[in-house]
Design a protein around this motif. Structure first.
Motif, PDB file in Angstrom:
ATOM      1  N   PRO A   1       0.829  -1.216   0.000  1.00 23.78           N
ATOM      2  CA  PRO A   1       0.000   0.000   0.000  1.00 23.78           C
ATOM      3  C   PRO A   1       0.854   1.253   0.000  1.00 23.78           C
ATOM      4  O   PRO A   1       1.912   1.289   0.641  1.00 23.78           O
ATOM      5  CB  PRO A   1      -0.810  -0.124   1.298  1.00 23.78           C
ATOM      6  N   ASN A   2       0.403   2.281  -0.718  1.00 26.17           N
ATOM      7  CA  ASN A   2       1.131   3.555  -0.687  1.00 26.17           C
ATOM      8  C   ASN A   2       0.594   4.433   0.448  1.00 26.17           C
ATOM      9  O   ASN A   2      -0.295   4.034   1.194  1.00 26.17           O
ATOM     10  CB  ASN A   2       1.041   4.275  -2.039  1.00 26.17           C
ATOM     11  N   GLU A   3       1.154   5.624   0.546  1.00 24.75           N
ATOM     12  CA  GLU A   3       0.792   6.524   1.643  1.00 24.75           C
ATOM     13  C   GLU A   3      -0.700   6.848   1.663  1.00 24.75           C
ATOM     14  O   GLU A   3      -1.337   6.856   2.723  1.00 24.75           O
ATOM     15  CB  GLU A   3       1.594   7.824   1.507  1.00 24.75           C
TER      16      GLU A   3
ATOM     17  N   VAL B   1       0.281  14.674   7.118  1.00 23.98           N
ATOM     18  CA  VAL B   1      -0.953  13.979   6.730  1.00 23.98           C
ATOM     19  C   VAL B   1      -1.038  12.622   7.418  1.00 23.98           C
ATOM     20  O   VAL B   1      -2.077  12.252   8.001  1.00 23.98           O
ATOM     21  CB  VAL B   1      -1.023  13.811   5.193  1.00 23.98           C
ATOM     22  N   VAL B   2       0.045  11.850   7.349  1.00 25.41           N
ATOM     23  CA  VAL B   2       0.069  10.515   7.957  1.00 25.41           C
ATOM     24  C   VAL B   2      -0.045  10.621   9.471  1.00 25.41           C
ATOM     25  O   VAL B   2      -0.813   9.874  10.110  1.00 25.41           O
ATOM     26  CB  VAL B   2       1.349   9.759   7.555  1.00 25.41           C
ATOM     27  N   ALA B   3       0.705  11.545  10.079  1.00 19.75           N
ATOM     28  CA  ALA B   3       0.668  11.724  11.533  1.00 19.75           C
ATOM     29  C   ALA B   3      -0.736  12.088  12.005  1.00 19.75           C
ATOM     30  O   ALA B   3      -1.223  11.561  13.017  1.00 19.75           O
ATOM     31  CB  ALA B   3       1.663  12.799  11.960  1.00 19.75           C
TER      32      ALA B   3
ATOM     33  N   VAL C   1      -1.875  -1.111  11.092  1.00 19.99           N
ATOM     34  CA  VAL C   1      -1.493  -0.169  10.032  1.00 19.99           C
ATOM     35  C   VAL C   1      -0.372   0.744  10.528  1.00 19.99           C
ATOM     36  O   VAL C   1       0.581   1.023   9.791  1.00 19.99           O
ATOM     37  CB  VAL C   1      -2.714   0.659   9.565  1.00 19.99           C
ATOM     38  N   HIS C   2      -0.478   1.205  11.767  1.00 22.23           N
ATOM     39  CA  HIS C   2       0.563   2.061  12.341  1.00 22.23           C
ATOM     40  C   HIS C   2       1.902   1.322  12.394  1.00 22.23           C
ATOM     41  O   HIS C   2       2.947   1.887  12.032  1.00 22.23           O
ATOM     42  CB  HIS C   2       0.149   2.506  13.743  1.00 22.23           C
ATOM     43  N   GLU C   3       1.874   0.062  12.828  1.00 23.52           N
ATOM     44  CA  GLU C   3       3.105  -0.737  12.872  1.00 23.52           C
ATOM     45  C   GLU C   3       3.672  -0.937  11.475  1.00 23.52           C
ATOM     46  O   GLU C   3       4.895  -0.894  11.280  1.00 23.52           O
ATOM     47  CB  GLU C   3       2.829  -2.097  13.527  1.00 23.52           C
ATOM     48  N   TYR C   4       2.788  -1.140  10.508  1.00 21.53           N
ATOM     49  CA  TYR C   4       3.235  -1.304   9.120  1.00 21.53           C
ATOM     50  C   TYR C   4       3.944  -0.039   8.643  1.00 21.53           C
ATOM     51  O   TYR C   4       4.976  -0.099   7.973  1.00 21.53           O
ATOM     52  CB  TYR C   4       2.051  -1.625   8.216  1.00 21.53           C
ATOM     53  N   ILE C   5       3.397   1.114   8.993  1.00 19.31           N
ATOM     54  CA  ILE C   5       4.004   2.398   8.600  1.00 19.31           C
ATOM     55  C   ILE C   5       5.406   2.514   9.176  1.00 19.31           C
ATOM     56  O   ILE C   5       6.349   2.931   8.492  1.00 19.31           O
ATOM     57  CB  ILE C   5       3.111   3.568   9.062  1.00 19.31           C
ATOM     58  N   LYS C   6       5.561   2.129  10.444  1.00 19.57           N
ATOM     59  CA  LYS C   6       6.877   2.215  11.085  1.00 19.57           C
ATOM     60  C   LYS C   6       7.872   1.246  10.459  1.00 19.57           C
ATOM     61  O   LYS C   6       9.028   1.603  10.196  1.00 19.57           O
ATOM     62  CB  LYS C   6       6.745   1.950  12.585  1.00 19.57           C
ATOM     63  N   LYS C   7       7.422   0.011  10.195  1.00 19.64           N
ATOM     64  CA  LYS C   7       8.333  -1.004   9.646  1.00 19.64           C
ATOM     65  C   LYS C   7       8.701  -0.728   8.194  1.00 19.64           C
ATOM     66  O   LYS C   7       9.811  -1.023   7.759  1.00 19.64           O
ATOM     67  CB  LYS C   7       7.696  -2.386   9.764  1.00 19.64           C
TER      68      LYS C   7
END
Length: 500
Positions: A218-220, A256-258, A242-248
Motif C-alpha cells: 500500500p502507498n501513503e 498527513v500521515v501523523a 497499520v501504524h506498525e506497518y508504517i513504522k516497519k
C-alpha cells in the motif's frame, strides 16, 4: 532556488538571460514543484520570443500552482497573441487546470477543439479529458470518452474509478475496479479512499486484506484511507497494525500521515498513544494540533485540550476554525460556560477565522444543557446563517431536560420543518408534554408519527473482536451468530434473576 537565483544573476550579467536556451532551462526548474512559480513568471515575462517548450513549461507550472486559472489565461494569450501554435503537449496542462477549478463545462469547449484537430486519440490528452470530466462530476461525458477508447491505460481506468467513487457511485466504481486489466498503487488507493469517502469502512478494510493476500504494497494514500476506516469503525487492533506497518515500512511520518494516526487512536479511545504520536512527530502541521485537541476534547480530557490550545497559540501556527471547534467542544463536554464564551468571543474577533454553524451548534448545546435556554435562543437568532436541524435538536434536548415546554415546542416545530422525517423531535416533544402533565397534547406528536409513517431508528453499536468488527442493531437478527448471542443473553438474564 537560491543557487538558481545566483546562476540567473550571472546570466543577466553576461547578457544570456534573454536567450532562449539558457532562459528555458532556468524556467523549467522554477516552474517545477520544488521551484518558485512567481519567479518563473518573472523569467517568462522577460523572454522576448518564447518557443513552444517555454510556453508549455509555463502553462504546466501554472496548472500545478495555487492559481490554475492563470494557466488558462496564458493559454488564451498564446492562442491570440503568439505565432506559436499549441501542440499535443500543451493541452493536458490546460485540461488539468480546468479540472483543478471544477470548470469541466468550460473545459468541454477545449475538448471540442481537440476533436476538430483530430487529437482525441492521443493518450495524454484523452487521460486528462477523462480526469477533468470525472473529477468534476460529469460522469456521462467521462464515460463516453472512456468507452469510445479501445486502448485505455491504467491512468484512464484510475480516473474513472476515482470519479465514480467521488460521486457516490461506489458499486459501479468497484465493478470497474474488478474489470481493470491493470492495477497500480493508485488504483488500489482510489478504491480504498472511495470506500472511506462513502462510509463503506468495512469494505475498505476487506480491500486491504485483499491487497495483503496479493502481496501488494500500500502507498501513503492507501494507508491514510485505512487509518480513517479504522478510526470510524473503532477498530483499534486494525489501526495499530497499520501504524506498525508504517513504522516497519519506513513510510515518512509527514503531517498527513501523523494526523491520520492521531485521529485513529483518538477515535478508538487510545488517547495516550495518540499523544505519543503527536509528541514524536517532527513535522507537526496545524492538522496534527487540531486532531489532538479534538481527540482530547471528545475523550473527556477537557482541561488537557484547553491547555494544548494555549500551547498552539504560543507556537508558530495560528488557530483556525477547527482549532476553535476543538476547544469549544472541550468546554462543552466539561460544562465550562465562561471559558467557552471567552473562546467564542475571541474567535469572533479574529477576521481570519470564519465561524461555522458547528461553532454555534456547540455553544447552543452547552447553553441548553446548562439551562441557559433564553441565551441559547438569543444566540440562534443572532446567527449569520440559518440554523439547521442539529441546532434546533440541541435546544429541544436542553429544554426537555429542564422541563421548558414552551421552548421545546418552538424548537420541535422548527426541527420538524427542516426534517419532517426525523423521529427525535416527535418523541422528545411528546415526552416533555407528558412531563408537564399535558397527556392529551403528548399524544399528538405520536399520532403525527403514525400518520406520516415515521419510525424511530433502532440504536446500533459496533465492537471489535480479534481484529474483526461486528455491528449490532437493537432487535436485529442478521448477525451470523445471532442464535449463540441470544442464548448467551438468556443465560445472563437467568443469572441476574438469581442474583436478584
Amino acid at each position: 532556488m537560491k543557487d538558481l537565483q545566483i546562476l540567473h544573476a550571472q546570466l543577466i550579467k553576461t547578457g544570456l538571460s534573454s536567450r532562449t536556451v539558457p532562459a528555458s532551462r532556468a524556467l523549467a526548474f522554477c516552474a517545477s514543484p520544488p521551484g518558485d512559480i512567481d519567479y518563473a513568471w518573472r523569467l517568462f515575462s522577460r523572454i522576448r520570443r518564447p518557443n513552444l517548450f517555454i510556453w508549455n513549461t509555463m502553462i504546466r507550472g501554472l496548472s500545478r500552482s495555487s492559481t490554475p486559472q492563470d494557466a488558462i489565461f496564458l493559454f488564451i494569450d498564446m492562442l491570440v497573441c503568439s505565432p506559436i501554435e499549441p501542440q499535443r503537449l500543451t493541452y493536458p496542462s490546460v485540461f488539468k487546470a480546468y479540472s483543478q477549478l471544477g470548470l469541466a463545462r468550460f473545459g468541454s469547449q477545449l475538448h471540442g477543439r481537440i476533436m476538430k484537430l483530430g487529437l482525441q486519440d492521443d493518450p495524454f490528452i484523452r487521460n486528462t479529458v477523462i480526469h477533468m470530466y470525472a473529477n468534476c462530476g460529469f460522469l456521462e461525458e467521462a464515460r463516453l470518452v472512456f468507452d469510445e477508447s479501445t486502448d485505455c491505460d491504467v491512468v484512464a481506468w484510475n480516473s474513472m474509478i476515482m470519479g465514480l467513487a467521488k460521486c457516490g457511485e461506489i458499486d459501479e466504481s468497484r465493478r470497474l475496479f474488478d474489470q481493470a486489466p491493470q492495477r497500480n498503487a493508485i488504483t488500489w488507493s482510489s478504491m480504498a479512499s472511495g470506500y472511506v469517502r462513502n462510509g463503506n469502512f468495512v469494505d475498505a478494510m476487506k480491500l486491504f486484506e485483499e491487497m495483503q493476500g496479493r502481496g501488494i504494497e500500500p502507498n501513503e494514500f492507501t494507508l491514510v484511507s485505512l487509518l480513517n476506516a479504522s478510526a470510524h469503525l473503532g477498530a483499534l487492533k486494525q489501526g495499530q497494525w497499520v501504524h506498525e506497518y508504517i513504522k516497519k515500512s519506513g513510510t515518512q511520518l509527514n503531517a498527513v500521515v501523523a494526523t491520520a494516526i492521531i485521529d485513529m487512536y483518538c477515535r478508538c479511545g487510545s488517547i495516550g498513544k495518540a499523544y505519543q504520536v503527536f509528541q514524536v512527530a517532527r513535522k507537526k502541521g496545524l492538522s496534527c494540533w487540531n486532531s489532538m485537541i479534538l481527540g482530547l476534547a471528545r475523550n473527556g480530557y477537557a482541561e488537557e485540550a484547553i491547555s494544548l490550545f494555549s500551547w498552539l497559540e504560543s507556537s508558530n501556527f495560528k488557530p483556525d476554525e477547527v482549532s476553535f471547534l476543538g476547544v469549544l467542544t472541550a468546554c462543552n463536554h466539561a460544562g465550562f460556560i465562561d471559558e467557552a464564551t471567552q473562546y467564542f468571543l475571541l474567535m469572533m474577533e479574529r477576521p481570519e477565522v470564519k465561524p461555522s454553524i458547528k461553532h454555534y451548534s456547540c455553544m447552543v448545546d452547552l447553553l441548553g444543557r446548562s439551562g441557559f435556554l433564553e441565551e441559547a435562543e438569543e444566540l440562534i437568532s443572532s446567527m449569520p446563517m440559518d440554523p439547521d436541524a442539529i441546532i434546533w435538536g440541541s435546544l429541544l434536548s436542553g429544554s426537555v431536560n429542564h422541563g421548558k415546554a414552551d421552548v421545546a415546542e418552538r424548537a420541535a416545530k422548527n426541527m420538524i420543518e427542516l426534517d419532517p422525517n426525523e423521529s427525535c423531535a416527535y418523541v422528545l416533544m411528546s415526552n416533555v408534554l407528558a412531563g408537564s402533565n399535558q397527556y392529551e397534547e403528548a399524544l399528538e406528536p405520536r399520532f403525527s408519527m403514525k400518520t406520516r409513517k415515521i419510525e424511530k431508528e433502532p440504536g446500533a453499536s459496533m465492537i471489535e473482536v480479534d481484529g474483526e468488527v461486528h455491528e449490532f442493531v437493537a432487535g436485529g437478527r442478521l448477525h451470523p451468530r445471532v442464535e449463540e448471542i441470544y442464548c448467551l443473553l438468556d443465560d445472563f438474564r437467568l443469572i441476574l434473576q438469581d442474583v436478584g
